[in-house]
Write an enzyme that holds these catalytic residues in place. Structure first.
Site, PDB file in Angstrom:
ATOM      1  N   CYS A  75       0.515   4.789   3.868  1.00  0.00           N
ATOM      2  CA  CYS A  75       0.450   3.951   5.072  1.00  0.00           C
ATOM      3  C   CYS A  75      -0.699   4.484   5.918  1.00  0.00           C
ATOM      4  O   CYS A  75      -0.613   5.603   6.435  1.00  0.00           O
ATOM      5  CB  CYS A  75       1.778   4.026   5.830  1.00  0.00           C
ATOM      6  SG  CYS A  75       1.780   3.085   7.374  1.00  0.00           S
ATOM      7  N   HIS A 161      -2.337  -3.651  -3.307  1.00  0.00           N
ATOM      8  CA  HIS A 161      -2.901  -4.701  -2.447  1.00  0.00           C
ATOM      9  C   HIS A 161      -3.550  -5.796  -3.284  1.00  0.00           C
ATOM     10  O   HIS A 161      -4.211  -5.501  -4.288  1.00  0.00           O
ATOM     11  CB  HIS A 161      -3.960  -4.103  -1.511  1.00  0.00           C
ATOM     12  CG  HIS A 161      -3.383  -3.186  -0.470  1.00  0.00           C
ATOM     13  ND1 HIS A 161      -3.000  -3.619   0.774  1.00  0.00           N
ATOM     14  CD2 HIS A 161      -3.069  -1.869  -0.522  1.00  0.00           C
ATOM     15  CE1 HIS A 161      -2.492  -2.605   1.460  1.00  0.00           C
ATOM     16  NE2 HIS A 161      -2.513  -1.527   0.709  1.00  0.00           N
ATOM     17  N   GLU A 210       2.416  -7.789   4.892  1.00  0.00           N
ATOM     18  CA  GLU A 210       2.762  -6.527   4.235  1.00  0.00           C
ATOM     19  C   GLU A 210       4.022  -6.626   3.371  1.00  0.00           C
ATOM     20  O   GLU A 210       5.020  -7.247   3.777  1.00  0.00           O
ATOM     21  CB  GLU A 210       2.990  -5.424   5.282  1.00  0.00           C
ATOM     22  CG  GLU A 210       1.724  -4.918   5.918  1.00  0.00           C
ATOM     23  CD  GLU A 210       1.923  -3.562   6.560  1.00  0.00           C
ATOM     24  OE1 GLU A 210       2.807  -2.812   6.108  1.00  0.00           O
ATOM     25  OE2 GLU A 210       1.197  -3.257   7.521  1.00  0.00           O
ATOM     26  N   CYS A 219      -3.084  -3.186   9.258  1.00  0.00           N
ATOM     27  CA  CYS A 219      -2.650  -2.498   8.033  1.00  0.00           C
ATOM     28  C   CYS A 219      -3.808  -1.615   7.582  1.00  0.00           C
ATOM     29  O   CYS A 219      -4.866  -2.135   7.196  1.00  0.00           O
ATOM     30  CB  CYS A 219      -2.294  -3.514   6.955  1.00  0.00           C
ATOM     31  SG  CYS A 219      -1.768  -2.748   5.391  1.00  0.00           S
ATOM     32  N   GLY A 222      -4.455  -1.754   3.909  1.00  0.00           N
ATOM     33  CA  GLY A 222      -4.967  -3.100   3.643  1.00  0.00           C
ATOM     34  C   GLY A 222      -6.431  -3.223   4.012  1.00  0.00           C
ATOM     35  O   GLY A 222      -7.219  -3.861   3.301  1.00  0.00           O
TER      36      GLY A 222
HETATM   37  N1  LIG Z   1       3.836  -2.257   3.631  1.00  0.00           N
HETATM   38  C1  LIG Z   1       3.077  -1.224   2.896  1.00  0.00           C
HETATM   39  C2  LIG Z   1       3.289   0.163   3.542  1.00  0.00           C
HETATM   40  C3  LIG Z   1       2.689   0.251   4.950  1.00  0.00           C
HETATM   41  C4  LIG Z   1       1.189   0.067   4.930  1.00  0.00           C
HETATM   42  C5  LIG Z   1       0.532  -0.246   6.273  1.00  0.00           C
HETATM   43  N2  LIG Z   1       1.375  -0.283   7.430  1.00  0.00           N
HETATM   44  C6  LIG Z   1      -0.713   0.618   6.499  1.00  0.00           C
HETATM   45  O1  LIG Z   1      -1.083   0.879   7.667  1.00  0.00           O
HETATM   46  O2  LIG Z   1      -1.345   0.999   5.480  1.00  0.00           O
HETATM   47  C7  LIG Z   1       3.563  -1.192   1.443  1.00  0.00           C
HETATM   48  O3  LIG Z   1       4.686  -1.642   1.181  1.00  0.00           O
HETATM   49  O4  LIG Z   1       2.800  -0.699   0.592  1.00  0.00           O
END
Ligand SMILES: N[C@H](CCC[C@H](N)C(=O)O)C(=O)O
Length: 277
Positions: A75, A161, A210, A219, A222
């Site tokens: 994250c 992603h 997400e 994100c 992301g």
């Molecule tokens: N939802 C993402 C985890 C959080 C990523 C995001 N909040 C960031 O800042 O990278 C997943 O399931 O891989």
């Protein structure tokens, strides 16, 4: 039992951060979903849990849980908030912090201006790294979603992603395509869905639906995935400013096996105590 926590955010991607170095608690996925609820609980996109390291060469271990209770590998916005948290809580005085995550080791540098730079590691494009069901690595893959044939770049930043190029992020059908891409059967562990508008070679706008949390205001992984895919496709050049709904991130990448460096803010909102069932 009362659990102390700190509410933080990285560009509006918000977190409940819990120190399990000085506290003891067991949080199962049902409890995490309850705490994630913005009315019945604390409310967050992700829960960040800070623990002692398993590897003596590392400073901490940090675990990441989505609002649906699923544990994930990485994250980006959370990493910056984690770094700010462990310094504010005086769990370390270091400016360079080495941390274990499920997606691998990260190095975090807390800058003097309060911004945090994170070495996010190198992106991986091989389908099996996500995992993604495809015969070979490609710049973009055809993906049939909700009756449309899309072309997505697939990137692992430790977490998976899929990046879709769009003309305009504001009019992009994120609410419709986001969940359909997230749950697409060719992504056995689901996927984060990025919607990228190329403004110039050094600038994009990005929205991310997400995995496990829905659309967030920002994100970090992301942003890294979108930039890596865009540079690989010849659409972008490092460094790239990523405009997200919650604000801007700066992403640098020298290509190939070089790590992506992400720089951005990390904010504390409040400290709290919550009753655990
Ligand atoms: N939802 C993402 C985890 C959080 C990523 C995001 N909040 C960031 O800042 O990278 C997943 O399931 O891989």
């Amino acid at each position: 039992m009362l659990l102390h926590f700190t509410k933080m955010h990285g560009l509006g991607n918000d977190f409940m951060v819990v120190d399990l170095v000085t506290q003891r608690a067991r949080l199962d996925d049902g409890e995490i979903r309850r705490l994630a609820d913005r009315r019945f609980g604390v409310g967050f996109d992700q829960l960040l849990v800070v623990e002692p390291p398993r590897d003596p060469d590392m400073d901490f271990r940090y675990r990441i849980y989505n609002a649906d209770g699923s544990e994930v590998e990485n994250c980006g916005n959370g990493a910056r908030c984690f770094a700010r948290f462990v310094r504010d809580q005086r769990l370390t005085h270091k400016h360079e912090i080495h941390v274990e995550t499920a997606g691998g080791p990260l190095t975090l540098v807390v800058e003097n201006d309060g911004q945090v730079s994170v070495d996010m590691g190198a992106p991986r494009f091989a389908p099996e790294a996500l995992p993604f069901d495809a015969p070979e690595d490609r710049l973009v893959h055809a993906l049939d979603v909700d009756g449309e044939r899309l072309e997505v770049g697939v990137v692992s930043m430790g977490n998976p992603h899929a990046v879709l190029r769009v003309e305009d992020v504001e009019s992009a059908p994120v609410e419709r395509l986001g969940p359909a891409i997230e749950a697409h059967p060719r992504f056995p562990r689901r996927v984060n869905a990025g919607f990228m508008q190329v403004v110039s070679p050094h600038e994009i706008r990005l929205r991310v639906y997400e995995r496990g949390s829905g659309e967030t205001l920002a994100c970090g992984t992301g942003a890294c995935a979108a930039v890596a895919s865009g540079i690989r496709q010849g659409l972008l050049e490092s460094p790239v400013t990523v405009h997200l709904r919650g604000g801007d991130l700066r992403i640098e990448w020298a290509g190939d096996d070089a790590p992506l460096i992400m720089t951005g803010p990390a904010e504390r909102v409040f400290d709290g105590r919550v009753v655990l069932n």
